[in-house]
Write a protein that holds these residues in place. Structure first.
Motif, PDB file in Angstrom:
ATOM      1  N   SER A   1       0.856  -1.186   0.000  1.00  0.00           N
ATOM      2  CA  SER A   1       0.000   0.000   0.000  1.00  0.00           C
ATOM      3  C   SER A   1       0.890   1.235   0.000  1.00  0.00           C
ATOM      4  O   SER A   1       1.935   1.247   0.651  1.00  0.00           O
ATOM      5  CB  SER A   1      -0.910   0.018   1.235  1.00  0.00           C
ATOM      6  N   ILE A   2       0.503   2.221  -0.772  1.00  0.00           N
ATOM      7  CA  ILE A   2       1.231   3.496  -0.824  1.00  0.00           C
ATOM      8  C   ILE A   2       0.238   4.601  -0.493  1.00  0.00           C
ATOM      9  O   ILE A   2      -0.691   4.858  -1.273  1.00  0.00           O
ATOM     10  CB  ILE A   2       1.870   3.737  -2.202  1.00  0.00           C
ATOM     11  N   ILE A   3       0.420   5.216   0.645  1.00  0.00           N
ATOM     12  CA  ILE A   3      -0.488   6.273   1.094  1.00  0.00           C
ATOM     13  C   ILE A   3       0.230   7.614   0.973  1.00  0.00           C
ATOM     14  O   ILE A   3       1.302   7.810   1.550  1.00  0.00           O
ATOM     15  CB  ILE A   3      -0.936   6.040   2.548  1.00  0.00           C
TER      16      ILE A   3
ATOM     17  N   ASN B   1      -4.233   8.513  -3.871  1.00  0.00           N
ATOM     18  CA  ASN B   1      -4.540   7.312  -3.107  1.00  0.00           C
ATOM     19  C   ASN B   1      -5.650   6.539  -3.796  1.00  0.00           C
ATOM     20  O   ASN B   1      -6.753   7.041  -3.966  1.00  0.00           O
ATOM     21  CB  ASN B   1      -4.969   7.679  -1.683  1.00  0.00           C
ATOM     22  N   LEU B   2      -5.332   5.308  -4.186  1.00  0.00           N
ATOM     23  CA  LEU B   2      -6.317   4.488  -4.885  1.00  0.00           C
ATOM     24  C   LEU B   2      -7.519   4.223  -3.987  1.00  0.00           C
ATOM     25  O   LEU B   2      -7.358   3.897  -2.807  1.00  0.00           O
ATOM     26  CB  LEU B   2      -5.693   3.145  -5.284  1.00  0.00           C
ATOM     27  N   PRO B   3      -8.729   4.374  -4.517  1.00  0.00           N
ATOM     28  CA  PRO B   3      -9.910   4.057  -3.705  1.00  0.00           C
ATOM     29  C   PRO B   3     -10.085   2.560  -3.558  1.00  0.00           C
ATOM     30  O   PRO B   3      -9.729   1.788  -4.444  1.00  0.00           O
ATOM     31  CB  PRO B   3     -11.064   4.666  -4.510  1.00  0.00           C
ATOM     32  N   TYR B   4     -10.604   2.174  -2.407  1.00  0.00           N
ATOM     33  CA  TYR B   4     -10.942   0.779  -2.162  1.00  0.00           C
ATOM     34  C   TYR B   4     -12.428   0.625  -2.458  1.00  0.00           C
ATOM     35  O   TYR B   4     -13.270   1.172  -1.753  1.00  0.00           O
ATOM     36  CB  TYR B   4     -10.647   0.409  -0.701  1.00  0.00           C
ATOM     37  N   VAL B   5     -12.748  -0.077  -3.535  1.00  0.00           N
ATOM     38  CA  VAL B   5     -14.135  -0.197  -3.986  1.00  0.00           C
ATOM     39  C   VAL B   5     -14.690  -1.537  -3.543  1.00  0.00           C
ATOM     40  O   VAL B   5     -14.126  -2.587  -3.845  1.00  0.00           O
ATOM     41  CB  VAL B   5     -14.222  -0.079  -5.522  1.00  0.00           C
ATOM     42  N   SER B   6     -15.789  -1.510  -2.811  1.00  0.00           N
ATOM     43  CA  SER B   6     -16.428  -2.740  -2.369  1.00  0.00           C
ATOM     44  C   SER B   6     -17.858  -2.764  -2.867  1.00  0.00           C
ATOM     45  O   SER B   6     -18.544  -1.746  -2.898  1.00  0.00           O
ATOM     46  CB  SER B   6     -16.409  -2.852  -0.837  1.00  0.00           C
ATOM     47  N   SER B   7     -18.289  -3.912  -3.296  1.00  0.00           N
ATOM     48  CA  SER B   7     -19.658  -4.057  -3.771  1.00  0.00           C
ATOM     49  C   SER B   7     -20.199  -5.412  -3.359  1.00  0.00           C
ATOM     50  O   SER B   7     -19.428  -6.339  -3.079  1.00  0.00           O
ATOM     51  CB  SER B   7     -19.704  -3.925  -5.296  1.00  0.00           C
ATOM     52  N   ARG B   8     -21.515  -5.527  -3.313  1.00  0.00           N
ATOM     53  CA  ARG B   8     -22.168  -6.767  -2.956  1.00  0.00           C
ATOM     54  C   ARG B   8     -23.019  -7.246  -4.118  1.00  0.00           C
ATOM     55  O   ARG B   8     -23.576  -6.453  -4.865  1.00  0.00           O
ATOM     56  CB  ARG B   8     -23.046  -6.585  -1.711  1.00  0.00           C
ATOM     57  N   ILE B   9     -23.113  -8.545  -4.238  1.00  0.00           N
ATOM     58  CA  ILE B   9     -23.890  -9.123  -5.322  1.00  0.00           C
ATOM     59  C   ILE B   9     -25.352  -8.699  -5.185  1.00  0.00           C
ATOM     60  O   ILE B   9     -25.936  -8.790  -4.106  1.00  0.00           O
ATOM     61  CB  ILE B   9     -23.775 -10.662  -5.303  1.00  0.00           C
ATOM     62  N   GLY B  10     -25.933  -8.237  -6.269  1.00  0.00           N
ATOM     63  CA  GLY B  10     -27.332  -7.831  -6.242  1.00  0.00           C
ATOM     64  C   GLY B  10     -27.529  -6.366  -5.945  1.00  0.00           C
ATOM     65  O   GLY B  10     -28.652  -5.874  -5.956  1.00  0.00           O
ATOM     66  N   GLN B  11     -26.405  -5.653  -5.659  1.00  0.00           N
ATOM     67  CA  GLN B  11     -26.497  -4.228  -5.390  1.00  0.00           C
ATOM     68  C   GLN B  11     -25.860  -3.444  -6.524  1.00  0.00           C
ATOM     69  O   GLN B  11     -24.818  -3.835  -7.060  1.00  0.00           O
ATOM     70  CB  GLN B  11     -25.800  -3.864  -4.070  1.00  0.00           C
TER      71      GLN B  11
ATOM     72  N   ALA C   1     -14.040   4.014  -0.477  1.00  0.00           N
ATOM     73  CA  ALA C   1     -13.302   4.556   0.665  1.00  0.00           C
ATOM     74  C   ALA C   1     -11.872   4.784   0.221  1.00  0.00           C
ATOM     75  O   ALA C   1     -11.271   3.941  -0.439  1.00  0.00           O
ATOM     76  CB  ALA C   1     -13.340   3.590   1.854  1.00  0.00           C
ATOM     77  N   TYR C   2     -11.314   5.922   0.565  1.00  0.00           N
ATOM     78  CA  TYR C   2      -9.942   6.212   0.176  1.00  0.00           C
ATOM     79  C   TYR C   2      -8.968   5.645   1.198  1.00  0.00           C
ATOM     80  O   TYR C   2      -9.338   5.225   2.280  1.00  0.00           O
ATOM     81  CB  TYR C   2      -9.754   7.719   0.001  1.00  0.00           C
ATOM     82  N   SER C   3      -7.677   5.668   0.824  1.00  0.00           N
ATOM     83  CA  SER C   3      -6.662   5.011   1.638  1.00  0.00           C
ATOM     84  C   SER C   3      -6.552   5.588   3.029  1.00  0.00           C
ATOM     85  O   SER C   3      -6.088   4.915   3.942  1.00  0.00           O
ATOM     86  CB  SER C   3      -5.301   5.107   0.936  1.00  0.00           C
ATOM     87  N   ASN C   4      -6.925   6.845   3.205  1.00  0.00           N
ATOM     88  CA  ASN C   4      -6.819   7.410   4.533  1.00  0.00           C
ATOM     89  C   ASN C   4      -8.053   7.095   5.365  1.00  0.00           C
ATOM     90  O   ASN C   4      -8.234   7.616   6.440  1.00  0.00           O
ATOM     91  CB  ASN C   4      -6.616   8.933   4.464  1.00  0.00           C
TER      92      ASN C   4
ATOM     93  N   GLY D   1      -4.159  -1.696  -2.733  1.00  0.00           N
ATOM     94  CA  GLY D   1      -2.720  -1.863  -2.860  1.00  0.00           C
ATOM     95  C   GLY D   1      -2.252  -1.933  -4.298  1.00  0.00           C
ATOM     96  O   GLY D   1      -3.035  -1.941  -5.252  1.00  0.00           O
ATOM     97  N   TYR D   2      -0.937  -1.969  -4.467  1.00  0.00           N
ATOM     98  CA  TYR D   2      -0.272  -2.068  -5.757  1.00  0.00           C
ATOM     99  C   TYR D   2       0.500  -3.385  -5.785  1.00  0.00           C
ATOM    100  O   TYR D   2       1.306  -3.656  -4.895  1.00  0.00           O
ATOM    101  CB  TYR D   2       0.691  -0.905  -5.970  1.00  0.00           C
TER     102      TYR D   2
END
Length: 271
Positions: free
Chosen positions: A52-54, A67-77, A83-86, A92-93
């Motif tokens: 991870s590089i912050i 800062n790369l965003p952390y993208v989370s998703s759920r099936i059916g949504q 959410a950003y790295s901070n 991560g890379y």
């Protein structure tokens, strides 16, 4: 008859007093010069390592840009939470086969063969020299680096490497230390060096052997194997360990005592 009794007693005494010889760690610690300099080997990044590089700056927009965003998703949504790295999520890379990462704005950046501190310094220099950020602070953390500890340890498994200098004793401690059945004088470490699998042997009973070993400092993907001793090996066979079990010697002692009592009773009393 008395000679036979003495022989039986001596055999039982020697058997009951036998103790394992290679149990204690660092048996030469009082004779070993602890002031001997030790070569410190920091962990260097390899292809497929993930970090991870912050990047933190005084400008929030720039901070979110780098800062790369952390993208989370759920099936059916349909909606996705970003959410950003901070924040709580950290993306991560992963280093490619050439040791490069694809960093926002900068593009391809080579970080293979660098330590965490070297990567942080390199990224900061690139951002400042290219007038892409000012008053920048770069933090680098390991994400998927690990060491495997196998064999006669309390908790065999794969353990995350979270710092630059992880020693062999520390890795064994993470696995709960060796069991009483582990060979302390023949701990093996398997390591891939320049594409070649190599094996190292470490004697934990000798402090000098541990500290001066090329594998004293653990690298990512190392495999530590603790070989079982003879007692454990015999347990894998049917009744293989009965000859050294406590119940065996109690039974043998009881039999010997009975024989001795019988012999004493049958020997005519001296006049």
């Amino acid at each position: 008859m008395k000679k036979t009794i003495y022989v039986l007693a001596a055999v039982l005494l020697l058997a009951s007093c036998g103790t394992p010889a290679q149990i204690s760690y660092y048996q030469d610690i009082d004779r070993f010069d602890l002031s001997v300099p030790v070569t410190v080997n920091h962990i260097k990044l390899r292809p497929e390592d993930k970090i991870s590089i912050i990047v933190n700056t005084s400008n929030d927009q720039l901070t979110n840009l780098y800062n790369l965003p952390y993208v989370s998703s759920r099936i059916g949504q349909i909606s996705q939470s970003v959410a950003y790295s901070n924040s709580q999520g950290i993306s991560g890379y992963t280093l490619d086969a050439n040791g490069d990462i694809d960093f926002p704005i900068l593009g391809k950046v080579h970080v293979g063969g660098m330590t965490r501190d070297e990567v942080a310094t390199h990224m900061k220099r690139l951002l400042v020299d290219n007038n892409l950020a000012k008053d920048v602070v770069v933090t680098v953390e390991f994400m998927n680096l690990s060491v495997s500890v196998l064999g006669e340890v309390t908790k065999p498994g794969r353990y995350a490497i979270e710092k630059d200098k992880l020693t062999l004793p520390e890795a064994l401690a993470m696995a709960g230390d060796l069991t009483i059945y582990g060979k302390r004088d023949n701990v093996k470490v398997l390591r891939i060096e320049n594409g070649v699998q190599k094996s190292y042997k470490v004697n934990l009973c000798r402090a000098q052997d541990v500290v001066t070993s090329p594998v004293y400092y653990i690298q990512q993907d190392d495999q530590i194997y603790v070989e079982p001793n003879d007692v454990r090996a015999r347990q894998s066979t049917v009744n293989g360990n009965n000859v050294r079990s406590t119940s065996f010697w109690i039974s043998l002692s009881s039999l010997a005592a009975s024989i001795a009592t019988l012999l004493i009773r049958t020997v005519p009393a001296s006049r």
